[in-house]
Design an enzyme around this catalytic site. Structure first.
Site, short mmCIF file in Angstrom:
data_model
loop_
_atom_site.label_atom_id
_atom_site.label_comp_id
_atom_site.label_asym_id
_atom_site.label_seq_id
_atom_site.Cartn_x
_atom_site.Cartn_y
_atom_site.Cartn_z
N ALA A 31 0.82 -1.21 0.00
CA ALA A 31 0.00 0.00 0.00
C ALA A 31 0.86 1.26 0.00
O ALA A 31 0.47 2.29 0.53
CB ALA A 31 -0.91 0.01 1.22
N ARG B 73 -3.69 8.44 -10.41
CA ARG B 73 -4.92 8.44 -11.19
C ARG B 73 -6.19 8.65 -10.35
O ARG B 73 -7.25 8.94 -10.89
CB ARG B 73 -5.05 7.13 -11.99
CG ARG B 73 -4.28 7.16 -13.29
CD ARG B 73 -4.39 5.85 -14.01
NE ARG B 73 -3.66 4.78 -13.31
CZ ARG B 73 -3.83 3.49 -13.55
NH1 ARG B 73 -4.71 3.09 -14.45
NH2 ARG B 73 -3.14 2.59 -12.90
C1 UD1 Z 1 1.32 -5.19 -10.66
C2 UD1 Z 1 2.00 -6.42 -11.26
C3 UD1 Z 1 1.22 -6.89 -12.49
C4 UD1 Z 1 -0.20 -7.16 -12.10
C5 UD1 Z 1 -0.84 -5.93 -11.44
C6 UD1 Z 1 -2.21 -6.28 -10.89
C7 UD1 Z 1 4.37 -6.12 -10.76
C8 UD1 Z 1 5.69 -5.76 -11.31
N1 UD1 Z 1 3.35 -6.09 -11.61
O1 UD1 Z 1 1.41 -4.16 -11.65
O2 UD1 Z 1 1.81 -8.05 -13.02
O3 UD1 Z 1 -0.95 -7.53 -13.24
O4 UD1 Z 1 -0.04 -5.49 -10.33
O5 UD1 Z 1 -2.85 -5.16 -10.40
O6 UD1 Z 1 4.26 -6.48 -9.61
N2 UD1 Z 1 3.50 -0.73 -4.55
C9 UD1 Z 1 4.28 -0.43 -3.46
N3 UD1 Z 1 5.55 -0.02 -3.64
C10 UD1 Z 1 6.09 0.11 -4.88
C11 UD1 Z 1 5.30 -0.19 -6.00
C12 UD1 Z 1 4.00 -0.62 -5.80
O7 UD1 Z 1 3.82 -0.54 -2.32
O8 UD1 Z 1 7.27 0.48 -4.97
C13 UD1 Z 1 2.13 -1.19 -4.31
C14 UD1 Z 1 1.10 -0.25 -4.86
O9 UD1 Z 1 0.68 0.69 -3.89
C15 UD1 Z 1 -0.02 -1.20 -5.21
C16 UD1 Z 1 0.70 -2.50 -5.56
O10 UD1 Z 1 1.96 -2.41 -4.98
O11 UD1 Z 1 -0.87 -1.44 -4.12
C17 UD1 Z 1 0.78 -2.74 -7.05
O12 UD1 Z 1 1.60 -1.75 -7.61
P1 UD1 Z 1 1.31 -1.13 -9.03
O13 UD1 Z 1 2.33 -0.11 -9.33
O14 UD1 Z 1 -0.11 -0.73 -9.10
O15 UD1 Z 1 1.59 -2.39 -9.94
P2 UD1 Z 1 1.00 -2.62 -11.37
O16 UD1 Z 1 1.76 -1.81 -12.35
O17 UD1 Z 1 -0.47 -2.50 -11.34
#
Ligand code: UD1
Ligand code: CA
Length: 477
Positions: free
Chosen positions: A18, A24
């Site tokens: 999280a 967005r």
């Molecule tokens: C990720 C997955 C993708 C999947 C998708 C589903 C990866 C590389 N990709 O992509 O395969 O289909 O979720 O929704 O994992 N977050 C952190 N710290 C970070 C980055 C993200 O806590 O440094 C959290 C975000 O807050 C979020 C979740 O991880 O709750 C997913 O991150 P997000 O950047 O939305 O990943 P997607 O690009 O959607």
């Protein structure tokens, strides 16, 4: 949303991601704290974990971490801060200090999938536990896979790797088996594998999805199973997604109420929060909003156009087009249309509150009635009392609130003002139009208004005089 809990496996800890920024949403509120059906998205995910028997929950926070921690501090979970958002693998790594020697399984989920059910979390845990695979995951076959990582399987059905959309070849983009980011790991395999992840990809991030390839290369299978209902993995990234997820959750809640015998006349215009309870043979008419903490008994008719919050209604209650908050309505009470029960109102059995009546922090005893146009604030009204139309308790002197007490079976005539603090004794009779400033003894009658002055023939004489004046004026022109 089932109440199921599985216990036939090693202890499970969860890591909920999280920390991301979620531009967005276009909102100053951190994404995990946006609410649907009366609870934050993060709390919905936490609840699914708890119901599935997860023992320890660590939430990874980063963006607006102070707000997220403060808002979720009552949930009994732990927090780890990811200082820079360098990708999902880096986010999971932030939990190592807390869970580095966790003896059982570790599942990872995202805080922005509020529709995930406990059943699916259990299915994920079971899938990991029925194999020796160090990693298990759920997948979703989506009609429109755009934006998701794609699940590339081996011939034997295990997962070979997950490719992010931004890194996928045209052929890989055609694959519609998607990664909803729901994984389960054997804890002692997770931490060493995480260290092997690099960031040479389109976004330059550390991808948790790379674990699949790492385990594959070590000849350790990664097993996958589709979720039962693809709605569950809907990720919320925008206000539109939030509304769509809310609609799905609401429909589930309404289905649960209907399955238990509640009549929902129009599910499309009925809004319920997660913990709303409605008894059998109660009918919810269209355009009702039943918020957190609403408990409704059997045989009630609610609405149309009623909003209830944190209130308990007994059996056979009728609440038509009214607002009820933080109040109690006992059996057989009736309210509305167009009345409001503000916090602290208590209607005993059989009370009738009619139209355009406001009640605040007051008790009305059994079978009392206030049928029209009244304000009852800070009052204790006995049983069998009649509050006439237009009666007002004057509870506020500009500085302090004061109490009005009305004894059993008293009769308050229409358009009386009860200027608190004041007590009307039981059985007393207050004549219509009386401002009452002092205590009234039991069984007495009080009339507090000027005696009418009647002047016979005055109106006739007045008309004759005025007509003559008018004729004289027009004759002069
Ligand atoms: C990720 C997955 C993708 C999947 C998708 C589903 C990866 C590389 N990709 O992509 O395969 O289909 O979720 O929704 O994992 N977050 C952190 N710290 C970070 C980055 C993200 O806590 O440094 C959290 C975000 O807050 C979020 C979740 O991880 O709750 C997913 O991150 P997000 O950047 O939305 O990943 P997607 O690009 O959607
Ligand atoms: Ca996402």
């Amino acid at each position: 949303m089932s109440e199921l809990s599985t216990t036939t496996h090693s202890p499970v800890a969860a890591i909920i991601l999280a920390a991301g920024k979620s531009t967005r949403m276009k909102s100053s509120v951190a994404k995990p704290l946006h609410t649907i059906c009366g609870d934050t998205m993060a709390s919905h995910v936490i609840r699914a974990c708890r119901l599935a028997g997860v023992q320890r929950i660590v939430m990874i926070v980063g963006h607006q971490s102070d707000n997220v921690i403060a808002a979720l501090s009552g949930e009994g979970i732990e927090f780890a801060v990811q200082t820079e958002q360098k990708g999902t693998a880096n986010a999971v790594q932030a939990a190592e200090e807390l869970l580095g020697d966790w003896p059982g399984d570790i599942i990872t989920l995202a805080a922005d999938t509020p529709l995930l059910t406990a059943d699916s979390v259990s299915a994920l845990i079971q899938l990991r536990n029925t194999t020796t695979a160090p990693m298990a995951m759920l997948t979703a076959r989506l009609d429109n896979p755009t934006g998701y990582g794609r699940v590339i399987r081996n011939e034997n059905g295990t997962v070979n790797r997950i490719v992010e959309e931004t890194d996928a070849s045209p052929a890989e983009k055609l694959c519609n088996e998607c990664n909803p980011s729901l994984y389960a790991f054997l804890g002692n395999y997770l931490w060493p594998a995480l260290r092997l992840i690099g960031n040479s990809n389109a976004k330059g991030e550390y991808y948790l999805t790379d674990l699949v390839e790492i385990f594959s290369r070590q000849n350790k299978p990664v097993v996958a199973q589709p979720v039962a209902d693809v709605d569950e993995v809907i990720g919320v990234n925008s206000q539109q997604d939030l509304a769509a997820a809310g609609a799905v959750m609401r429909r589930r809640l309404l289905n649960r109420l209907m399955a238990a015998g509640t009549v929902i006349v129009d599910p499309a215009s009925t809004y319920v929060d997660i913990d709303v309870e409605v008894g059998q043979d109660s009918t919810i008419e269209p355009f009702c909003v039943l918020l957190r903490g609403t408990r409704i008994g059997n045989g009630c008719v609610i609405g149309p156009y009623t909003r209830i919050e944190q209130s308990k209604l007994g059996n056979d209650v009728r609440a038509l087009a009214s607002w009820i908050s933080y109040s109690t309505l006992e059996d057989g009470t009736k309210i509305g249309p167009y009345s409001q029960l503000r916090p602290g109102s208590h209607l005993a059995a059989g009370v009738r509150v009619g139209n355009f009546v406001e009640v605040k922090n007051s008790t009305l005893g059994a079978s009392s009635q206030a049928s029209h146009l009244s304000y009852i604030g800070d009052a204790i009204i006995g049983s069998g009392v009649n509050i006439g139309a237009g009666t007002i308790t004057c509870n506020y002197d500009g500085y302090f609130k004061h109490q009005t007490v009305v004894g059993d079976n008293a009769f308050i005539g229409s358009h009386s003002t009860l200027i608190a603090p004041v007590t009307v004794g039981s059985g007393a009779f207050v004549a219509a139009g009386s401002p009452i400033t002092g205590d009234i003894p039991e069984d007495s009658m009080v009339i507090a208004r000027q005696r009418a002055i009647v002047k016979e023939d005055w109106a006739r004489a007045y008309r004759i005089k005025k007509r003559a004046e008018k004729e004289l004026k027009s004759a002069k022109r």
